[in-house]
Design a protein around this motif. Structure first.
Motif, PDB file in Angstrom:
ATOM      1  N   ILE A  96       0.861  -1.188   0.000  1.00 53.48           N
ATOM      2  CA  ILE A  96       0.000   0.000   0.000  1.00 53.48           C
ATOM      3  C   ILE A  96       0.896   1.236   0.000  1.00 53.48           C
ATOM      4  N   PRO A  97       0.736   2.171  -0.969  1.00 53.08           N
ATOM      5  CA  PRO A  97       1.677   3.289  -1.125  1.00 53.08           C
ATOM      6  C   PRO A  97       1.450   4.452  -0.165  1.00 53.08           C
ATOM      7  N   VAL A  98       0.507   4.309   0.771  1.00 51.11           N
ATOM      8  CA  VAL A  98       0.293   5.348   1.780  1.00 51.11           C
ATOM      9  C   VAL A  98       0.381   4.687   3.138  1.00 51.11           C
ATOM     10  N   SER A  99       0.391   5.471   4.198  1.00 48.38           N
ATOM     11  CA  SER A  99       0.444   4.903   5.543  1.00 48.38           C
ATOM     12  C   SER A  99      -0.757   3.996   5.773  1.00 48.38           C
ATOM     13  N   ALA A 100      -0.525   2.770   6.319  1.00 48.84           N
ATOM     14  CA  ALA A 100      -1.602   1.800   6.515  1.00 48.84           C
ATOM     15  C   ALA A 100      -1.347   1.022   7.803  1.00 48.84           C
ATOM     16  N   ALA A 101      -2.437   0.663   8.455  1.00 50.62           N
ATOM     17  CA  ALA A 101      -2.331  -0.114   9.698  1.00 50.62           C
ATOM     18  C   ALA A 101      -3.562  -0.988   9.859  1.00 50.62           C
ATOM     19  N   LEU A 102      -3.351  -2.143  10.459  1.00 52.49           N
ATOM     20  CA  LEU A 102      -4.451  -3.040  10.811  1.00 52.49           C
ATOM     21  C   LEU A 102      -4.735  -2.833  12.291  1.00 52.49           C
ATOM     22  N   LEU A 103      -5.979  -2.479  12.598  1.00 48.76           N
ATOM     23  CA  LEU A 103      -6.357  -2.097  13.957  1.00 48.76           C
ATOM     24  C   LEU A 103      -7.319  -3.120  14.560  1.00 48.76           C
ATOM     25  N   GLU A 104      -7.137  -3.399  15.840  1.00 50.88           N
ATOM     26  CA  GLU A 104      -8.040  -4.284  16.577  1.00 50.88           C
ATOM     27  C   GLU A 104      -8.729  -3.457  17.661  1.00 50.88           C
ATOM     28  N   PRO A 105     -10.062  -3.490  17.720  1.00 49.35           N
ATOM     29  CA  PRO A 105     -10.775  -2.660  18.697  1.00 49.35           C
ATOM     30  C   PRO A 105     -10.426  -3.055  20.130  1.00 49.35           C
ATOM     31  N   GLU A 106     -10.337  -2.056  20.992  1.00 49.86           N
ATOM     32  CA  GLU A 106     -10.183  -2.250  22.437  1.00 49.86           C
ATOM     33  C   GLU A 106     -11.491  -1.818  23.077  1.00 49.86           C
ATOM     34  N   ARG A 107     -12.093  -2.737  23.878  1.00 48.37           N
ATOM     35  CA  ARG A 107     -13.408  -2.468  24.458  1.00 48.37           C
ATOM     36  C   ARG A 107     -13.315  -2.377  25.981  1.00 48.37           C
ATOM     37  N   ASN A 108     -14.248  -1.636  26.574  1.00 46.22           N
ATOM     38  CA  ASN A 108     -14.319  -1.565  28.026  1.00 46.22           C
ATOM     39  C   ASN A 108     -15.257  -2.651  28.549  1.00 46.22           C
ATOM     40  N   ASP A 109     -15.600  -2.597  29.828  1.00 50.59           N
ATOM     41  CA  ASP A 109     -16.432  -3.637  30.439  1.00 50.59           C
ATOM     42  C   ASP A 109     -17.820  -3.714  29.835  1.00 50.59           C
ATOM     43  N   THR A 110     -18.284  -2.600  29.280  1.00 48.82           N
ATOM     44  CA  THR A 110     -19.632  -2.598  28.687  1.00 48.82           C
ATOM     45  C   THR A 110     -19.613  -3.000  27.223  1.00 48.82           C
ATOM     46  N   GLY A 111     -18.435  -3.238  26.692  1.00 49.97           N
ATOM     47  CA  GLY A 111     -18.333  -3.636  25.284  1.00 49.97           C
ATOM     48  C   GLY A 111     -18.155  -2.482  24.323  1.00 49.97           C
ATOM     49  N   ALA A 112     -18.093  -1.237  24.824  1.00 51.37           N
ATOM     50  CA  ALA A 112     -17.922  -0.080  23.936  1.00 51.37           C
ATOM     51  C   ALA A 112     -16.469   0.035  23.508  1.00 51.37           C
ATOM     52  N   VAL A 113     -16.265   0.419  22.260  1.00 53.67           N
ATOM     53  CA  VAL A 113     -14.918   0.602  21.726  1.00 53.67           C
ATOM     54  C   VAL A 113     -14.345   1.902  22.277  1.00 53.67           C
ATOM     55  N   THR A 114     -13.199   1.796  22.962  1.00 53.86           N
ATOM     56  CA  THR A 114     -12.549   2.971  23.545  1.00 53.86           C
ATOM     57  C   THR A 114     -11.275   3.352  22.821  1.00 53.86           C
ATOM     58  N   ASP A 115     -10.698   2.412  22.107  1.00 54.46           N
ATOM     59  CA  ASP A 115      -9.460   2.679  21.370  1.00 54.46           C
ATOM     60  C   ASP A 115      -9.236   1.536  20.392  1.00 54.46           C
ATOM     61  N   PHE A 116      -8.146   1.623  19.639  1.00 52.13           N
ATOM     62  CA  PHE A 116      -7.783   0.558  18.706  1.00 52.13           C
ATOM     63  C   PHE A 116      -6.299   0.259  18.896  1.00 52.13           C
ATOM     64  N   ARG A 117      -5.964  -1.035  18.870  1.00 51.79           N
ATOM     65  CA  ARG A 117      -4.561  -1.431  18.984  1.00 51.79           C
ATOM     66  C   ARG A 117      -4.015  -1.750  17.595  1.00 51.79           C
ATOM     67  N   ILE A 118      -2.808  -1.249  17.332  1.00 53.36           N
ATOM     68  CA  ILE A 118      -2.160  -1.497  16.037  1.00 53.36           C
ATOM     69  C   ILE A 118      -1.571  -2.902  16.058  1.00 53.36           C
ATOM     70  N   THR A 119      -2.120  -3.802  15.232  1.00 53.31           N
ATOM     71  CA  THR A 119      -1.586  -5.163  15.162  1.00 53.31           C
ATOM     72  C   THR A 119      -0.545  -5.308  14.063  1.00 53.31           C
ATOM     73  N   ALA A 120      -0.583  -4.445  13.078  1.00 58.18           N
ATOM     74  CA  ALA A 120       0.423  -4.469  12.005  1.00 58.18           C
ATOM     75  C   ALA A 120       0.358  -3.154  11.248  1.00 58.18           C
ATOM     76  N   ASN A 122       2.553  -0.657   7.843  1.00 53.67           N
ATOM     77  CA  ASN A 122       3.591  -0.621   6.814  1.00 53.67           C
ATOM     78  C   ASN A 122       4.627   0.458   7.158  1.00 53.67           C
ATOM     79  N   HIS A 123       5.537   0.699   6.245  1.00 52.54           N
ATOM     80  CA  HIS A 123       6.683   1.548   6.536  1.00 52.54           C
ATOM     81  C   HIS A 123       6.521   2.979   6.046  1.00 52.54           C
ATOM     82  N   ILE A 124       5.369   3.339   5.551  1.00 55.39           N
ATOM     83  CA  ILE A 124       5.171   4.658   4.943  1.00 55.39           C
ATOM     84  C   ILE A 124       4.861   5.687   6.026  1.00 55.39           C
ATOM     85  N   ARG A 125       5.625   6.781   6.035  1.00 58.67           N
ATOM     86  CA  ARG A 125       5.353   7.879   6.963  1.00 58.67           C
ATOM     87  C   ARG A 125       4.582   8.975   6.220  1.00 58.67           C
TER      88      ARG A 125
END
Length: 585
Positions: A96-120, A122-125
């Motif tokens: 992918i020729p632009v910045s790219a990341a695969l994100l996994e949702p981070e949820r709280n106790d109620t199941g709401a998405v509060t953030d995303f963790r970068i699982t992978a 690329n090298h593009i800044r």
């Protein structure tokens, strides 16, 4: 490709359509001959496409780009599913020729998405000061990797992608971050799509530095460029070209639409230009005028064909340079030159009329003065060599009662109006002098005439008489005093009796003063233009003229006037002047 013989828009558009249709038909025929078919969906099968066992082992022994395993199941795939780096989504990120990341949702106790963790990633800044996504794998996207992104609405947008499964298309975020004590900001546009229970997101600068510099260069040079794909019909215009033709960025014009805005007389040249480009003559150049939003725009066009291996062009690239501002300035210059020439001709005519009038009004001197024992010489000195117009005047002639009338004056202003006022005042003064009145009475009556005329401006005058007894009886109305040259010395006559300018004070009575003359005396009358210099006090000019007159001792009046004239012409003057030298013989 054939030459375009067209001279009207309809024929030119028909020519363009015919050339494009011929090109497409030829390309289809060649494709069918070569056996090219539309690619079918999915992956083709067959022995030639099957990977060898050795290749499979090599792939399975490679580390996954997500950095979480060597072939065993890990976090980048669903638990329990066999891991194959070749089929791992993370393996596509480097492509992918632009910045790219695969994100996994981070949820709280109620199941709401509060953030995303970068699982992978690329090298593009996306900016030189931002860390590339592959260096931030394992970090929380908003809390650690991009702490300033949540404020721009990106967190809510990614939540919607997770909850709805709908992609995010182009959310612009002003990302600000403080690094090493300095605030940094970049405008990023974000895209995202759901990948199972994860999100694939990409982002890039709204415009790169190179794009911004290119846009600035187009603006400074008034240039732009466009590309016309003759096979697909796609058209791409730069911002510079959009600016030249005032078009909607989302709706660049086709070649046919360009034809619709051609100036009629330029239809033929534009058709020849296109024919040259299509024929492969590169670079082809022309200058064409277009009628855009009611304004004629003059544009230089440089065209090149984009040809295939068979040599046939399948696209056109045209660079345009807008010459409209220069042409507009050139038209204004031509108009200004014509206006200047008209003014020059009018001024020349005015100078001719005024010069003829002045010569008629200001004879050099009267021959009858010699019978009264006087010799006179005079000169009119224009501030500019070609300017024969002004209000300066003199008068020197015998009167019926045996006296000599000597006068010099200056009607304010320039041009024919000043000449008209000069003639009026000079003739009025001469007529009043015929009554036998003294100089003071003549000035008093003339002042009343000037004051009573609403169209008249103020004026100055020095007037006097020389009789047989060689006494100069004179008065002064705001005018410089005459200079007397006697036995090598020069000085101004006393002016205790000097009165105000003519036209300045109604009812003023001007006095007459007497000054005895001797044989050989020279009286020099002059107007203020002789002694005025820009940035110099007038007394300095009078002192210089007095010295020049003293240095002319022994010369006849004609030589004295000529010498002063030569000195006058060496300087720069803002006002015309008069000189009158009278010698007592």
């Amino acid at each position: 490709m054939t030459r375009s013989p067209t001279s009207d828009v309809a024929s030119l558009k028909a020519y363009i359509e015919r050339e494009i249709a011929t090109l497409r038909a030829e390309v289809r025929r060649r494709a069918e001959t070569a056996g090219v078919a539309d690619p079918s969906p999915g992956r083709a099968t067959g022995e030639a496409g099957a990977p060898s066992p050795e290749a499979g082992r090599s792939i399975r022994s490679a580390q996954c780009p997500c950095g979480q395993g060597y072939g065993a199941p890990h976090a980048c795939v669903d638990p329990g599913e066999g891991h194959d780096p070749r089929t791992c989504l993370c393996a596509t990120l480097p492509a992918i020729p632009v910045s790219a990341a695969l994100l996994e949702p981070e949820r709280n106790d109620t199941g709401a998405v509060t953030d995303f963790r970068i699982t992978a990633g690329n090298h593009i800044r996306s900016a030189e000061w931002l860390v590339s996504p592959d260096q931030q794998a394992g970090q929380l996207f908003f809390a650690e990797a991009r702490p300033g992104a949540a404020a721009g609405g990106l967190l809510d947008a990614l939540r919607d992608v997770v909850e709805t499964g709908l992609p995010l298309n182009g959310l612009v975020v002003d990302y600000t971050e403080e690094r090493y004590g300095r605030l940094r900001r970049v405008q990023l546009v974000h895209y995202a799509a759901s990948c199972g229970d994860r999100v694939l997101t990409t982002w890039r600068p709204v415009r790169s530095q190179a794009e911004l510099l290119t846009i600035d260069a187009q603006h400074l040079a008034s240039i732009g460029w466009g590309r016309w794909d003759l096979l697909s019909g796609a058209v791409t215009w730069s911002e510079g070209l959009q600016r030249i033709f005032r078009t909607d960025p989302a709706l660049p014009w086709s070649l046919l639409e360009l034809c619709d805005v051609l100036v009629d007389s330029d239809v033929g040249p534009f058709g020849e230009f296109l024919a040259s480009v299509l024929a492969g003559e590169e670079p082809a150049w022309t200058r064409i005028r277009f009628l855009v939003l009611g304004e004629v725009r003059t544009v230089d066009l440089l065209g090149r064909p984009v040809a295939g291996t068979d040599g046939r062009p399948w696209a056109l690239q045209i660079v345009a340079r807008d010459l409209t501002p220069q042409m507009r300035s050139r038209r204004r210059l031509v108009e200004k030159q014509a206006e200047t020439e008209l003014l020059r001709q009018q001024a020349a005519a005015e100078r001719h009329v005024a010069g003829a009038l002045r010569e008629a009004l200001l004879p050099t001197y009267s021959e009858g003065l010699a019978d009264l024992g006087l010799t006179a010489a005079a000169a009119y000195l224009p501030a500019e060599p070609d300017a024969a117009v002004g209000g300066d005047w003199y008068k020197c002639r015998p009167l019926p009662d045996g006296r000599a009338l000597i006068a010099v004056g200056d009607a304010s202003g320039h041009g024919l109006e000043a000449v008209a006022r000069m003639a009026q005042q000079r003739h009025a003064m001469a007529g009043l002098a015929q009554t036998g009145a003294c100089a003071g009475e003549v000035a008093t009556w003339l002042n009343e005439l000037v004051c009573g005329d609403p169209s008249s401006a103020t004026a100055t005058m020095a007037v006097g008489h020389v009789g047989p007894e060689r006494v100069f009886r004179w008065t002064c109305a705001g005018h410089p005093a005459p200079l007397l040259l006697r036995e090598g010395r020069a000085y101004a006559l006393p002016t205790e009796h000097r009165g105000p300018l003519l036209g300045a004070l109604p009812g003023h009575h001007y006095e007459t003063a007497e000054f005895p003359l001797e044989r050989g005396d020279v009286l020099l009358f002059y107007t203020d233009g002789v002694v005025e210099r820009r940035g110099q006090d007038i007394t300095e000019g009078i002192h210089a003229l007095t010295g020049l007159l003293a240095a002319s001792s022994g010369l006849p009046p004609r030589r004295i006037v000529d010498r002063i004239t030569e000195e006058y012409e060496r300087g720069v003057h803002d006002d015309d002047a008069c000189l009158l030298a009278v010698r007592v013989d």
